[in-house]
Write a protein that holds these residues in place. Structure first.
Motif, PDB file in Angstrom:
ATOM      1  N   LYS A   5       6.985   5.585   4.232  1.00 55.71           N
ATOM      2  CA  LYS A   5       6.428   5.930   5.640  1.00 55.71           C
ATOM      3  C   LYS A   5       7.755   6.225   6.159  1.00 55.71           C
ATOM      4  CE  LYS A   5       2.897   2.388   5.723  1.00 55.71           C
ATOM      5  NZ  LYS A   5       2.530   0.923   6.337  1.00 55.71           N
ATOM      6  N   SER A  20       7.969   0.991   2.592  1.00 53.31           N
ATOM      7  CA  SER A  20       6.427   1.486   1.693  1.00 53.31           C
ATOM      8  C   SER A  20       5.564   0.503   1.906  1.00 53.31           C
ATOM      9  CB  SER A  20       6.863   1.099  -0.039  1.00 53.31           C
ATOM     10  OG  SER A  20       6.592  -0.211  -0.273  1.00 53.31           O
ATOM     11  N   PRO A  21       4.270   1.118   1.714  1.00 48.53           N
ATOM     12  CA  PRO A  21       2.870   0.363   1.898  1.00 48.53           C
ATOM     13  C   PRO A  21       2.990  -1.242   1.195  1.00 48.53           C
ATOM     14  CG  PRO A  21       2.402   2.282   1.242  1.00 48.53           C
ATOM     15  CD  PRO A  21       3.911   2.307   1.053  1.00 48.53           C
ATOM     16  N   ASP A  22       3.842  -1.445   0.421  1.00 49.28           N
ATOM     17  CA  ASP A  22       4.121  -2.637  -0.421  1.00 49.28           C
ATOM     18  C   ASP A  22       5.059  -3.484   0.334  1.00 49.28           C
ATOM     19  OD1 ASP A  22       1.752  -1.874  -2.244  1.00 49.28           O
ATOM     20  OD2 ASP A  22       3.353  -1.273  -3.380  1.00 49.28           O
ATOM     21  N   THR A  36       1.256  10.226   0.391  1.00 50.92           N
ATOM     22  CA  THR A  36       0.583   9.149   1.187  1.00 50.92           C
ATOM     23  C   THR A  36      -0.936   9.349   1.117  1.00 50.92           C
ATOM     24  OG1 THR A  36       1.356  10.490   3.161  1.00 50.92           O
ATOM     25  CG2 THR A  36       2.617   8.500   2.556  1.00 50.92           C
ATOM     26  N   GLN A  41      -4.118   6.833  -0.423  1.00 50.98           N
ATOM     27  CA  GLN A  41      -5.237   6.427   0.542  1.00 50.98           C
ATOM     28  C   GLN A  41      -6.521   6.822  -0.069  1.00 50.98           C
ATOM     29  OE1 GLN A  41      -4.273   8.294   4.223  1.00 50.98           O
ATOM     30  NE2 GLN A  41      -2.640   6.968   4.658  1.00 50.98           N
TER      31      GLN A  41
END
Length: 172
Positions: A63, A83-85, A167, A171
């Motif tokens: 992001k 990051s998403p993690d 990204t 998703q």
């Protein structure tokens, strides 16, 4: 047949062979030294490419990017990836790249930290901004090799990795 002609011809041929051998010493020495060094450089370059593949995946699914400016005690600057993690950090030192990830519940220690040892590896990186926001990271890599004339950088490469390219893919 005249006497001693063969001896004079042989001595002339030997003198010519000595001169040719003296001329060929430096090129042959360079060849015998460069072949093992080139194999070493290509092996190190494959490790760099493995690290860059992981870095690319992290940046393209992130992001945002940020630079953490280290001090003398902490070491070099770090690249922080949102990051998403969780937050992932990359530390680039000459000869070593370390990837640290926020350790989450149930995660193995080996998943939280990964280190690539690259003897002679050279890394220069900087963030590219657009509108005050970091949108890409540019990283230049190479392998330093000591030669008789000084340090030479082989296998120079430059890569630009953009934030958030994948990204949408994650998703789906």
């Amino acid at each position: 047949m005249r006497k001693g002609a063969f001896l004079i011809e042989m001595m002339t041929i030997m003198a010519i062979m000595i001169i040719v051998a003296m001329i060929m010493v430096k090129p042959m020495r360079n060849v015998t030294r460069n072949i093992p060094h080139q194999q070493f450089d290509y092996r190190a370059n494959s490790v760099i490419n493995s690290m860059l593949d992981d870095l690319r995946k992290d940046v393209e699914t992130s992001k945002g990017l940020m630079r953490y400016q280290g001090n003398n005690a902490a070491g070099a600057d770090m690249l922080l990836i949102d990051s998403p993690d969780g937050v992932i950090s990359y530390s680039f030192d000459d000869g070593r790249v370390t990837r640290l990830r926020d350790r989450q519940e149930g995660m193995e220690l080996s998943d939280a930290q990964r280190t690539w040892n690259i003897p002679g590896g050279k890394f220069d990186w900087k963030l590219r901004n657009h509108g005050g926001k970091a949108v890409a990271v540019e990283i230049s890599t190479g392998i330093n090799r000591r030669t008789q004339s000084g340090v030479k950088t082989n296998l120079k490469n430059s890569h630009v990795l953009f934030v958030g390219v994948n990204t949408l893919e994650t998703q789906l």
